[in-house]
Each structure stands twice: as structure tokens, then as C-alpha cells.
Design an enzyme around this catalytic site. Structure first.
Site, PDB file in Angstrom:
ATOM      1  N   TYR A  50      30.553 -41.310   5.967  1.00 16.74           N
ATOM      2  CA  TYR A  50      31.943 -41.421   6.429  1.00 16.74           C
ATOM      3  C   TYR A  50      32.082 -41.271   7.934  1.00 16.74           C
ATOM      4  O   TYR A  50      33.077 -41.643   8.497  1.00 16.74           O
ATOM      5  CB  TYR A  50      32.815 -40.374   5.724  1.00 16.74           C
ATOM      6  CG  TYR A  50      32.905 -40.630   4.247  1.00 16.74           C
ATOM      7  CD1 TYR A  50      33.402 -41.831   3.776  1.00 16.74           C
ATOM      8  CD2 TYR A  50      32.469 -39.687   3.327  1.00 16.74           C
ATOM      9  CE1 TYR A  50      33.463 -42.097   2.422  1.00 16.74           C
ATOM     10  CE2 TYR A  50      32.532 -39.940   1.970  1.00 16.74           C
ATOM     11  CZ  TYR A  50      33.029 -41.147   1.533  1.00 16.74           C
ATOM     12  OH  TYR A  50      33.079 -41.406   0.198  1.00 16.74           O
ATOM     13  N   ASP A  69      36.543 -47.137   3.685  1.00 19.02           N
ATOM     14  CA  ASP A  69      37.196 -45.825   3.587  1.00 19.02           C
ATOM     15  C   ASP A  69      37.081 -45.097   4.927  1.00 19.02           C
ATOM     16  O   ASP A  69      35.981 -44.747   5.356  1.00 19.02           O
ATOM     17  CB  ASP A  69      36.490 -45.017   2.482  1.00 19.02           C
ATOM     18  CG  ASP A  69      37.170 -43.686   2.191  1.00 19.02           C
ATOM     19  OD1 ASP A  69      38.143 -43.340   2.888  1.00 19.02           O
ATOM     20  OD2 ASP A  69      36.707 -42.990   1.263  1.00 19.02           O
ATOM     21  N   HIS A  99      38.383 -42.206   5.371  1.00 16.58           N
ATOM     22  CA  HIS A  99      38.213 -40.798   4.980  1.00 16.58           C
ATOM     23  C   HIS A  99      39.000 -39.873   5.896  1.00 16.58           C
ATOM     24  O   HIS A  99      38.534 -38.791   6.239  1.00 16.58           O
ATOM     25  CB  HIS A  99      36.724 -40.426   4.975  1.00 16.58           C
ATOM     26  CG  HIS A  99      36.309 -39.612   3.795  1.00 16.58           C
ATOM     27  ND1 HIS A  99      36.058 -38.268   3.862  1.00 16.58           N
ATOM     28  CD2 HIS A  99      36.109 -39.951   2.505  1.00 16.58           C
ATOM     29  CE1 HIS A  99      35.708 -37.821   2.669  1.00 16.58           C
ATOM     30  NE2 HIS A  99      35.730 -38.818   1.818  1.00 16.58           N
TER      31      HIS A  99
HETATM   32 MG    MG Z   1      37.756 -42.021  -0.564  1.00 15.95          MG
END
Ligand code: MG
Length: 401
Positions: A159, A207, A209
Site C-alpha cells: 500500500y 486501493d 488505502h
Molecule cells: Mg482496501
């Protein structure tokens, strides 16, 4: 009137067959052999959830009529006076999902039939491509496409876009460092590259995040628009949701949000103002199937589709519950899928299977999943101090993981 079937025992099964610690609730009824399973997994605070169930919910639940799911859910939520929060919601979810499982078993119907019946035969899933270079991400995406997947989330370096060059101050503490600006540049480049490599027909997702400051999330959502994502996930943190209005005003990148939500105030306005396209709560984190059903129906009225959170820190029982909702809900969008291990399938007989990018149910009554408790006990939960959630910005200050 027949004597009601009642709750005879509430047990918590903690197991850790791989990375994530899982909490499963087993509600045992007064009818011999009849029990239900539910997911109560809040992996980072797993023992607190177990204590909430064993010390607080169980004494309150013993002897209650298993048929009264609504009443039990609502009374469980107000019984502690202070409501919501991830520990309590997950504890209530474990019981709630188990009661739906029991009701389905008693009726001889899968839960999707109790909810109103199937809208589809199987659920489209998306899987995760994640590597350290854009070339490897594209290779992984192509490999998934060959396996029949048509929806692929592309991430690079997890992430945080690991590996950014950064200057830290003297005596900077240990942690999972990342540089948000470097992340923006690298991810945009990676997504452009992946789109060029895989072509226009496969759906790509990403994503964030909740790792960017709000204005950089606005900028990123605009920058990524030409690459036609299926959705951009968690562009903002729950604390910053008012900024969705600005993203919405400036681009048509589809937006998905919700895995951290645990209070109705967090999703009501986003849906009512049509500020997102996909609502994607972690079903156990909001309290189970009962509230998920309500939110899905509410979202349908506003054209917002569902995309329930489905990573490896949702238990296989939770994935089975997600699938029941997916099959029923007319406004289903997509299901995140974590690709379980062989061991997961052994511990949890009935765990759904994927074929050609679709997740299929097994048509069994209830949630259609069981647990091999003997095998689960061979993988007890370990004491862990999570490291990936000790996230830091380049100057060392703590930030959201
Ligand atoms: Mg997620």
C-alpha cells in the site's frame, strides 16, 4: 406453539492457519446437533473481541430464541449503552452471522434464499496483483487474466509504494515508512503502464488505502481518470469523507469506500449525496449480515453498488457470508477475493470456490460452511505486535496504514 429453539452455548474459536488471526463464533442451540457459525474477525485486536463475546455477550444471550435475529441484534447493540466500535461490532457480527446460519439450516435454505432469493448464479470477483515493479505487476495481471479473472487490483510495493528514496531525520524510529508524494508519482506511472500492457477490456482497480492527504487524493483521482479504473478504493480516510464532494466535482473516476466504517454516520451521507459508487464495508466490522442487508438496500435506492471487503483478514466464514449477500443483492457490484490456501479449504469445508473469475456457492443451507475444530486447534493464534500498521511518513511521524 412449539417450544422455541434457544441459544445453549456461545463459543469463540481462534485460529491462525496463515498470516491473519481469525475469530469464529459458534452458536450452539438447544436442538441436538444444530449450530451456526459467524465471523468476528478483527485480526489486530482478536483477543479483545473474544473477551467481549465470552464475558459480555454470552451471558446475555444464553436461553434466547434463535429465531429472533432482529431483536437480538438490536438489543445486543444497545445493551452495553455505548454502541458500535470495531470490537463490539465484530463480536455482534459473530453471533448475528451464526443466527442466520442456524435459520437457514432450520429452513433448509441458503441465506440468500432467506434474504429474497438469488439475483445471480455466481459473484464476479477481483484479485490482487502486487509486486515491486510495474513490469511484474503487469505480468501478474496477465497471469490472472489467463486464469479467467477479469477484475484485477493493481498495487506496487503493497500500500505504501515501498522503496521510495527518502531522507529521514537523525534518530528516526523504526517503522513502515512511506512517502506519499513518491507514491502518487509511482502509482500513476504503474497504472498507466499496466493499462497499456493489458489492454482496455480487463477491469483494473487500485486501493489508496487512505494514505494521502485529502488534496492529493483529489489530484490523484483526477490524474488516474484516463486509465478507466473500475474503481479507486479508499481515496480518503473516514475522517476526511467531506472531501469526496471535491473529487466528485472534478472527475468521473469511480469511487469505492467503507472497509473501516463502523458507524452509520460514516456511510449515510456518502450514499445519500451519491458521492461514491461502491459501498464496501467489512461485514463483520459493521455488525454482520443484518446491518449489511439494510445498508445494501439503502444503497440500492441511490444507485450505489456493493463491494464487500474480502481480504485474508476476513475469515472463510465471513467470505461465505459475503457471498450470500452478493448472490441475493440486486445492486451487487463486485466481490474482493483472497484466494484461500489448501489448508483454509481443509479447515473450513464448504468454503466457496472460484471458476472463471466467478465465486460459486455450494447451495447448502445456511452459510454453507463448516469448521474442522480439531484441525483449527493445531494453528492457534500467536501473540503478534503488528509491524505493517506502524506506518510513518519520511520525517518519522505516525500516519494511517
Ligand atoms: Mg482496501
Amino acid at each position: 406453539m412449539a417450544k422455541p429453539v434457544t441459544i445453549a452455548d456461545v463459543q469463540v474459536i481462534l485460529t491462525q492457519p496463515s498470516k491473519s488471526r481469525l475469530a469464529i463464533v459458534k452458536v450452539i442451540t438447544s436442538e441436538p446437533g444444530l449450530y451456526g457459525l459467524g465471523c468476528a474477525t478483527f485480526t489486530q485486536r482478536i483477543f479483545a473481541v473474544a473477551a467481549a463475546i465470552e464475558r459480555h455477550l454470552k451471558p446475555f444471550l444464553l436461553g434466547r430464541d434463535v429465531d429472533r435475529i432482529e431483536e437480538i441484534w438490536n438489543m445486543s447493540m444497545v445493551h452495553g449503552y455505548w454502541r458500535n466500535g470495531p470490537v463490539l461490532n465484530n463480536a455482534i457480527s459473530g453471533v448475528d452471522q451464526a443466527l442466520w446460519d442456524i435459520k437457514g439450516k432450520r429452513a433448509g435454505m441458503p441465506v440468500y434464499d432467506l434474504l429474497g432469493g438469488k439475483s445471480r448464479e455466481a459473484a464476479h470477483v477481483y484479485v490482487h496483483a502486487n509486486a515491486d515493479s510495474k513490469e511484474e505487476v503487469a505480468d501478474q495481471a496477465r497471469a490472472y487474466m489467463e486464469q479467467g479473472f477479469r477484475y484485477i487490483r493493481v498495487q506496487m510495493g503493497g500500500y505504501g509504494g515501498k522503496g521510495s528514496p527518502m531522507v529521514k531525520p537523525r534518530n528516526a524510529p523504526a517503522g513502515a515508512y512511506f512517502d506519499p508524494r513518491d507514491y502518487c508519482r509511482k502509482m500513476l506511472d504503474m497504472i498507466a503502464y499496466a493499462r497499456a500492457q493489458v489492454g482496455g477490456e480487463v477491469e483494473l482497480l487500485h486501493d489508496i488505502h487512505e494514505r494521502l492527504t485529502p488534496i492529493h487524493a483529489v489530484e490523484f483521482a483526477k490524474d488516474v481518470e484516463p486509465f478507466k479504473l473500475f474503481f479507486l478504493e479508499d481515496a480518503l480516510a473516514p475522517e476526511d469523507i467531506a472531501w469526496f464532494r471535491m473529487i466528485r466535482a472534478q472527475c468521473a473516476t469511480p469511487l469505492a469506500m467503507g472497509e473501516l466504517f463502523n458507524n452509520p454516520h460514516e456511510w449515510q451521507l456518502l450514499i445519500q449525496e451519491r458521492l461514491i459508487d461502491f459501498i464496501r464495508m467489512h461485514v463483520s466490522q459493521m455488525g454482520g449480515i443484518t446491518p449489511a442487508r439494510d445498508i445494501a438496500t439503502f444503497a440500492k435506492l441511490y444507485g450505489v453498488r456493493t463491494a464487500w471487503h474480502g481480504p485474508s483478514d476476513t475469515s472463510p466464514v465471513g467470505h461465505a457470508a459475503n457471498l450470500q449477500l452478493d448472490l441475493w443483492h440486486p445492486n451487487f457490484g463486485i466481490q474482493e477475493w483472497y484466494r484461500p490456501s489448501e489448508l483454509d479449504y481443509e479447515i473450513f469445508p464448504g468454503l466457496p470456490v472460484v471458476e472463471d473469475g466467478y465465486l460459486y456457492p455450494n447451495e447448502q443451507p445456511g452459510l454453507g460452511i463448516d469448521i474442522n475444530e480439531e484441525l483449527a486447534a493445531k494453528y492457534p493464534c500467536r501473540e503478534i505486535v503488528e509491524e505493517w500498521t506502524q506506518t510513518r511518513l519520511p520525517d518519522g511521524s505516525p500516519t494511517r496504514p
